[in-house]
Motif scaffolding. Structure first.
Motif, PDB file in Angstrom:
ATOM      1  N   PHE A   1      -3.354   0.216  -4.247  1.00  0.00           N
ATOM      2  CA  PHE A   1      -3.791  -0.480  -3.037  1.00  0.00           C
ATOM      3  C   PHE A   1      -4.405  -1.843  -3.337  1.00  0.00           C
ATOM      4  CE2 PHE A   1      -2.680   3.055  -0.529  1.00  0.00           C
ATOM      5  CZ  PHE A   1      -2.638   2.612   0.775  1.00  0.00           C
ATOM      6  N   LYS A   2      -4.654  -2.146  -4.600  1.00  0.00           N
ATOM      7  CA  LYS A   2      -5.147  -3.486  -4.943  1.00  0.00           C
ATOM      8  C   LYS A   2      -4.109  -4.533  -4.563  1.00  0.00           C
ATOM      9  CE  LYS A   2      -8.472  -2.122  -8.366  1.00  0.00           C
ATOM     10  NZ  LYS A   2      -8.880  -2.053  -9.730  1.00  0.00           N
ATOM     11  N   MET A   3      -2.825  -4.176  -4.686  1.00  0.00           N
ATOM     12  CA  MET A   3      -1.758  -5.105  -4.259  1.00  0.00           C
ATOM     13  C   MET A   3      -1.792  -5.287  -2.742  1.00  0.00           C
ATOM     14  SD  MET A   3       1.695  -4.404  -6.475  1.00  0.00           S
ATOM     15  CE  MET A   3       1.844  -2.679  -6.022  1.00  0.00           C
ATOM     16  N   ILE A   4      -2.034  -4.193  -2.008  1.00  0.00           N
ATOM     17  CA  ILE A   4      -2.122  -4.264  -0.537  1.00  0.00           C
ATOM     18  C   ILE A   4      -3.282  -5.181  -0.158  1.00  0.00           C
ATOM     19  CG2 ILE A   4      -2.615  -2.927   1.559  1.00  0.00           C
ATOM     20  CD1 ILE A   4       0.032  -1.999   0.621  1.00  0.00           C
ATOM     21  N   GLU A   5      -4.430  -4.992  -0.810  1.00  0.00           N
ATOM     22  CA  GLU A   5      -5.608  -5.824  -0.537  1.00  0.00           C
ATOM     23  C   GLU A   5      -5.325  -7.297  -0.827  1.00  0.00           C
ATOM     24  OE1 GLU A   5      -8.630  -4.094  -2.992  1.00  0.00           O
ATOM     25  OE2 GLU A   5      -8.972  -2.425  -1.609  1.00  0.00           O
ATOM     26  N   GLU A   6      -4.678  -7.565  -1.957  1.00  0.00           N
ATOM     27  CA  GLU A   6      -4.372  -8.950  -2.324  1.00  0.00           C
ATOM     28  C   GLU A   6      -3.450  -9.592  -1.293  1.00  0.00           C
ATOM     29  OE1 GLU A   6      -2.524 -11.619  -6.004  1.00  0.00           O
ATOM     30  OE2 GLU A   6      -2.430  -9.433  -6.130  1.00  0.00           O
ATOM     31  N   PHE A   7      -2.417  -8.866  -0.887  1.00  0.00           N
ATOM     32  CA  PHE A   7      -1.464  -9.389   0.091  1.00  0.00           C
ATOM     33  C   PHE A   7      -2.157  -9.652   1.427  1.00  0.00           C
ATOM     34  CE2 PHE A   7       2.536  -8.719   2.747  1.00  0.00           C
ATOM     35  CZ  PHE A   7       3.102  -9.927   2.388  1.00  0.00           C
ATOM     36  N   ALA A   8      -2.983  -8.698   1.872  1.00  0.00           N
ATOM     37  CA  ALA A   8      -3.718  -8.875   3.126  1.00  0.00           C
ATOM     38  C   ALA A   8      -4.650 -10.082   3.040  1.00  0.00           C
ATOM     39  CB  ALA A   8      -4.503  -7.611   3.474  1.00  0.00           C
ATOM     40  N   ASP A   9      -5.341 -10.249   1.926  1.00  0.00           N
ATOM     41  CA  ASP A   9      -6.249 -11.387   1.753  1.00  0.00           C
ATOM     42  C   ASP A   9      -5.486 -12.711   1.800  1.00  0.00           C
ATOM     43  OD1 ASP A   9      -8.498  -9.792   1.594  1.00  0.00           O
ATOM     44  OD2 ASP A   9      -8.619  -9.856  -0.599  1.00  0.00           O
ATOM     45  N   LEU A  10      -4.347 -12.760   1.131  1.00  0.00           N
ATOM     46  CA  LEU A  10      -3.534 -13.984   1.136  1.00  0.00           C
ATOM     47  C   LEU A  10      -3.097 -14.369   2.549  1.00  0.00           C
ATOM     48  CD1 LEU A  10      -1.252 -13.399  -1.970  1.00  0.00           C
ATOM     49  CD2 LEU A  10      -2.855 -15.300  -1.665  1.00  0.00           C
ATOM     50  N   LEU A  11      -2.841 -13.361   3.389  1.00  0.00           N
ATOM     51  CA  LEU A  11      -2.366 -13.602   4.748  1.00  0.00           C
ATOM     52  C   LEU A  11      -3.500 -13.669   5.769  1.00  0.00           C
ATOM     53  CD1 LEU A  11       0.718 -11.207   4.705  1.00  0.00           C
ATOM     54  CD2 LEU A  11       0.707 -13.688   4.387  1.00  0.00           C
ATOM     55  N   GLY A  12      -4.735 -13.507   5.315  1.00  0.00           N
ATOM     56  CA  GLY A  12      -5.876 -13.514   6.229  1.00  0.00           C
ATOM     57  C   GLY A  12      -5.877 -12.297   7.132  1.00  0.00           C
ATOM     58  N   GLY A  13      -5.359 -11.189   6.624  1.00  0.00           N
ATOM     59  CA  GLY A  13      -5.226  -9.987   7.433  1.00  0.00           C
ATOM     60  C   GLY A  13      -6.145  -8.864   7.006  1.00  0.00           C
ATOM     61  N   ALA A  14      -5.905  -7.714   7.620  1.00  0.00           N
ATOM     62  CA  ALA A  14      -6.698  -6.514   7.363  1.00  0.00           C
ATOM     63  C   ALA A  14      -5.827  -5.456   6.695  1.00  0.00           C
ATOM     64  CB  ALA A  14      -7.262  -5.975   8.669  1.00  0.00           C
ATOM     65  N   VAL A  15      -6.471  -4.562   5.960  1.00  0.00           N
ATOM     66  CA  VAL A  15      -5.783  -3.463   5.289  1.00  0.00           C
ATOM     67  C   VAL A  15      -5.809  -2.233   6.181  1.00  0.00           C
ATOM     68  CG1 VAL A  15      -5.844  -1.885   3.305  1.00  0.00           C
ATOM     69  CG2 VAL A  15      -6.348  -4.320   2.994  1.00  0.00           C
ATOM     70  N   GLY A  16      -4.646  -1.592   6.295  1.00  0.00           N
ATOM     71  CA  GLY A  16      -4.540  -0.329   7.011  1.00  0.00           C
ATOM     72  C   GLY A  16      -3.991   0.731   6.081  1.00  0.00           C
ATOM     73  N   ALA A  17      -4.068   1.980   6.514  1.00  0.00           N
ATOM     74  CA  ALA A  17      -3.570   3.083   5.701  1.00  0.00           C
ATOM     75  C   ALA A  17      -3.067   4.201   6.606  1.00  0.00           C
ATOM     76  CB  ALA A  17      -4.671   3.606   4.788  1.00  0.00           C
ATOM     77  N   THR A  18      -2.193   5.025   6.071  1.00  0.00           N
ATOM     78  CA  THR A  18      -1.684   6.176   6.813  1.00  0.00           C
ATOM     79  C   THR A  18      -2.631   7.360   6.622  1.00  0.00           C
ATOM     80  OG1 THR A  18      -0.382   6.974   4.945  1.00  0.00           O
ATOM     81  CG2 THR A  18       0.708   5.432   6.479  1.00  0.00           C
ATOM     82  N   ARG A  19      -2.428   8.384   7.430  1.00  0.00           N
ATOM     83  CA  ARG A  19      -3.285   9.565   7.339  1.00  0.00           C
ATOM     84  C   ARG A  19      -3.174  10.229   5.965  1.00  0.00           C
ATOM     85  NH1 ARG A  19      -4.158  14.599  11.447  1.00  0.00           N
ATOM     86  NH2 ARG A  19      -5.524  15.733  10.052  1.00  0.00           N
TER      87      ARG A  19
END
Length: 172
Positions: free
Chosen positions: A67-85
């Motif tokens: 999920f560090k990649m998800i966080e990095e991508f979200a940060d680059l896009l100025g977005g938020a991180v989400g996750a599935t159940r």
């Protein structure tokens, strides 16, 4: 009446209104409730329900570490991180990031579903997104029925390439 946030569009104001104070006496109820602590969410991150870009990872990410990649991508896009159940249940991410029927409902301009199969319960929380981009190695994954752009591939190969492209575009 109660309404889950982001499930219906905002209505246009019908006209001017007035705010009038209302005196309320709770009586016995006051004795039964005691506020022990108030905790405000901090950290300067973009709110999941208000974000214009949401990057959600699913079980196919494979681990909390991924999920560090998800966080990095979200940060680059100025977005938020989400996750599935499934991710929340595995303990990889906090419940506050869960998108779906039993989590948050989001309506971003762009929703990235990375390694998300797209169960109906998850779709209930993201199907009002304006543009949906999905990456999944299963070409028959239900998420592809909700996507505007889809990549059939391994998220561990596709996401790093997406991150590098965004960095190039931003001149980083």
């Amino acid at each position: 009446i109660s309404v889950k946030p982001n499930t219906t569009p905002l209505a246009e104001p019908a006209g001017a209104g007035a705010v009038e104070p209302l005196a309320v006496e709770l009586g016995e109820l006051e004795k039964k409730v005691e506020v022990l602590e108030k905790i405000a969410e901090t950290g300067g991150k973009v709110s999941l329900t208000e974000a214009e870009v949401v990057v959600t990872g699913g079980r196919g990410m494979g681990s909390a570490e991924a999920f560090k990649m998800i966080e990095e991508f979200a940060d680059l896009l100025g977005g938020a991180v989400g996750a599935t159940r499934a991710v929340i249940d595995a303990g990889w991410r906090p419940y506050a990031e869960q998108v779906g029927q039993t989590g948050k409902t989001v309506q971003p301009g762009v929703y990235f579903a990375l390694a998300v199969s797209g169960a109906v319960q998850h779709q209930a929380g993201m199907n009002k997104s304006k543009v949906v981009v999905a990456v999944n190695k299963d070409p028959d994954a239900p998420i592809f029925k909700e996507t505007d752009y889809g990549v059939v591939g391994d998220v561990h190969q596709v996401l790093p390439a997406m991150i590098e492209e965004v960095k190039k575009l931003k001149g980083a």
